[in-house]
Design an enzyme around this catalytic site. Structure first.
Site, PDB file in Angstrom:
ATOM      1  N   ASP A 123       2.457   1.060  -4.260  1.00 51.30           N
ATOM      2  CA  ASP A 123       3.203   2.030  -3.471  1.00 51.30           C
ATOM      3  C   ASP A 123       4.685   1.660  -3.461  1.00 51.30           C
ATOM      4  O   ASP A 123       5.196   1.127  -4.441  1.00 51.30           O
ATOM      5  CB  ASP A 123       2.626   2.069  -2.054  1.00 51.30           C
ATOM      6  CG  ASP A 123       2.747   3.428  -1.400  1.00 51.30           C
ATOM      7  OD1 ASP A 123       3.876   3.819  -1.062  1.00 51.30           O
ATOM      8  OD2 ASP A 123       1.721   4.101  -1.234  1.00 51.30           O
ATOM      9  N   HIS A 176       6.891   4.549   3.004  1.00 51.68           N
ATOM     10  CA  HIS A 176       5.609   5.107   2.590  1.00 51.68           C
ATOM     11  C   HIS A 176       4.560   4.010   2.411  1.00 51.68           C
ATOM     12  O   HIS A 176       3.436   4.102   2.921  1.00 51.68           O
ATOM     13  CB  HIS A 176       5.817   5.886   1.287  1.00 51.68           C
ATOM     14  CG  HIS A 176       4.637   6.666   0.819  1.00 51.68           C
ATOM     15  ND1 HIS A 176       3.692   6.141  -0.034  1.00 51.68           N
ATOM     16  CD2 HIS A 176       4.262   7.949   1.058  1.00 51.68           C
ATOM     17  CE1 HIS A 176       2.787   7.067  -0.308  1.00 51.68           C
ATOM     18  NE2 HIS A 176       3.106   8.178   0.348  1.00 51.68           N
ATOM     19  N   SER A 196      -1.642  11.055   1.019  1.00 53.89           N
ATOM     20  CA  SER A 196      -1.280   9.632   0.953  1.00 53.89           C
ATOM     21  C   SER A 196      -1.897   8.842   2.088  1.00 53.89           C
ATOM     22  O   SER A 196      -2.281   7.679   1.920  1.00 53.89           O
ATOM     23  CB  SER A 196       0.246   9.467   1.028  1.00 53.89           C
ATOM     24  OG  SER A 196       0.848   9.604  -0.217  1.00 53.89           O
TER      25      SER A 196
END
Length: 555
Positions: free
Chosen positions: A176, A230, A399
């Site tokens: 990620d 994220h 996600s």
């Protein structure tokens, strides 16, 4: 008619634009095994040892070559040109070289989650598990603009933890944007490599210096710190420290989190970085990889990496993306070709497919025939990168659903490490709760909007708790689904006869029916009375074996 044609043509142009998203000065190539020589290969001098290929590299002025994975295993590398090129034309020329197995652009993918504003003021700052983590435990009180809440629209995590909380020796990799590794609610969970120390030397000989806590392929260094947020949110969903009186509870309480940075500060990254991270995860002992990233282009490079994972029994959990359509995105779209890939969609706190996410009226959990399961993914609170005690950010996207599924998968492997990725995927699918979404979308069995249903961690873990016997082999007992005639039909393929206990329960563990039958070889009909349409857990047990099934009762 003209307007419709223009609309279709415009949509096609948009699709083609996305399909052509790649690095303008890079080309990915794979050298044929029979043409490659490790002795002749020199990455420092940009020499492949193949004369025809080296002449091409000289002609197009290669700035550097970057291997993808261990070059002797993958024979794949990224060629970085000195300036931007017409990559598609160069790709064709390289593809015609007899030493090249394939050449393709270095495609770009994006993370599938979007950050929201800070925490709602109506939420208390204590008891975050009860007040914010509705995906794990939903008591019906969660409140968010535009999203209704249904009690028990969750994965029954609190029941699953009674069975398993995670193996400290198991590694979960998160490919990620990196991780806020010093955050107080996850720092103690970060994986480190025993074979590597910080001394400026490549101690384990993998070509990466001082990679003691993962790697950063964006900046090509040993510091996979998150500069976007994220990755920290996704990692925290899996591994936030539980029962420490702070913040949130991760799905897995004990296993190690391996941070692999492939997304930049804009939440985008190359396929080469993604593939490299997958090779790295396998080579360094990860059993599950969570990848909340998607690109619109199919890629031989990425497929090779996934096949390498499959060969080494490593599971990849990937997101469907958030475009509210059935355009395939990779690597999730590889779930139909590789049974070690789980493609994950998102649900809301009312158990419906997320449509839209809080951040865009046109967004929604993408769908298609490659989807496997869905999980909670909208308004997902977690750890932040603003400080080491940052707790007030929330995200939404497939996600966020993806690491939840990856976390549950890691608990399944913690409970039974001998399971293959395909078996883990099958367990999650068979125990998923079906027909929870909109009736037009969430139909009985598999559908393209929810796959096999919204995962249930308790049912999945409960199905793994089996007695060791020959009866665990595939094909021992077969239950016909759906149950439509008032009888459960069980086919017994082996000679396990005699008094057998039949128990039917809801996914929250409540017993619905309990019978003792004389199990015969062949066809057995078990009457059921007073059960409404829905999904249930069927347990079949006698002295010789125990087996658990998901059944769908439909009238």
């Amino acid at each position: 008619m003209r307007k419709n044609i223009l609309t279709v043509f415009s949509a096609l142009l948009v699709s083609l634009f996305h399909a052509q998203e790649f690095e303008k000065n890079q080309l990915v190539i794979k050298i044929k095994k029979e043409s490659f020589s490790k002795q002749k290969f020199d990455v420092v001098r940009n020499i492949t040892g193949i004369q025809s290929l080296d002449r091409l590299n000289d002609h197009y002025v290669i700035r550097k070559m970057v291997p993808v994975g261990k070059i002797e295993d993958t024979t794949s590398l990224v060629l970085e040109f000195n300036s931007d090129m017409d990559v598609t034309s160069v790709q064709k020329i390289y593809s015609e070289n007899p030493a090249i197995e394939f050449a393709e652009p270095n495609y770009i993918a994006h993370g599938a989650g979007v950050k929201g504003a800070d925490a709602f003021s109506t939420f208390p700052n204590d008891s975050y598990f009860l007040s914010r983590q509705w995906g794990l435990y939903n008591n019906g009180t969660f409140s968010a603009s535009g999203m209704t809440t249904t009690t028990d629209a969750d994965v029954d995590m609190e029941l699953a933890w009674d069975i398993e909380t995670g193996n400290p020796n198991l590694i979960v990799a998160v490919s990620d944007s990196g991780l806020n590794m010093s955050h107080e609610d996850i720092a103690a969970r970060v994986w480190s490599k025993p074979a590597e120390i910080i001394d400026g030397i490549d101690n384990d000989g993998n070509g990466l210096i001082d990679d003691y806590r993962g790697w950063d392929w964006v900046n090509n260094d040993n510091n996979p710190t998150d500069d976007h947020g994220h990755g920290t949110n996704c990692s925290g969903i899996i591994g936030s420290i539980a029962s420490n009186g702070k913040g949130y509870a991760g799905v897995n309480w004990n296993s190690r989190i391996m941070p692999l940075k492939v997304l930049n500060s804009s939440n985008s990254g190359s396929y080469a970085a993604m593939a490299s991270s997958l090779y790295y995860a396998v080579d360094n002992g990860a059993k599950v990889v969570s990848m909340s990233i998607g690109g619109s282009s199919s890629s031989s490079l990425l497929a090779d990496a996934i096949n390498y994972m499959k060969t080494n029994n490593v599971l990849l959990v990937a997101c469907m993306m958030n475009n509210n359509n059935e355009v395939p995105y990779y690597p999730a779209a590889y779930s139909t070709a590789y049974d070690n890939v789980i493609a994950v969609g998102s649900t809301d706190a009312n158990d419906k497919r997320t449509q839209p996410f809080f951040w865009s009226a046109t967004s929604g959990s993408s769908y298609g025939n490659h989807i496997n399961v869905v999980a909670p993914g909208n308004y997902i609170y977690g750890l932040g990168i603003d400080s080491n005690i940052s707790y007030n950010s929330y995200w939404g996207g497939t996600s966020q659903a993806t690491p939840l599924v990856a976390g549950v998968a890691s608990l399944i492997l913690s409970k039974k490490p001998t399971l293959t990725p395909a078996q883990v995927r099958n367990i999650l699918q068979l125990t998923a709760e079906d027909m929870k979404g909109l009736p037009a979308e969430d139909t009985a069995g598999f559908d393209k909007y929810h796959g096999w249903g919204r995962i249930n961690a308790y049912a999945a873990l409960n199905s793994v708790v089996l007695k060791t016997s020959d009866a665990e082999k595939e094909g021992e007992l077969k239950v016909i689904n759906p149950v439509t005639n008032g009888y459960i039909e069980i086919h017994n393929g082996r000679k396990f006869r005699g008094n057998t206990e039949i128990m039917i329960s809801a996914f929250d563990g409540k017993t619905i029916d309990h019978q003792n039958i004389d199990l015969r070889e062949g066809k057995n009909l078990i009457p059921i009375n007073g059960m409404i349409t829905g999904s249930y857990v069927l347990t079949v047990e006698n002295k010789a074996f125990k087996k658990i099934f998901k059944i769908l009762v439909k009238y």
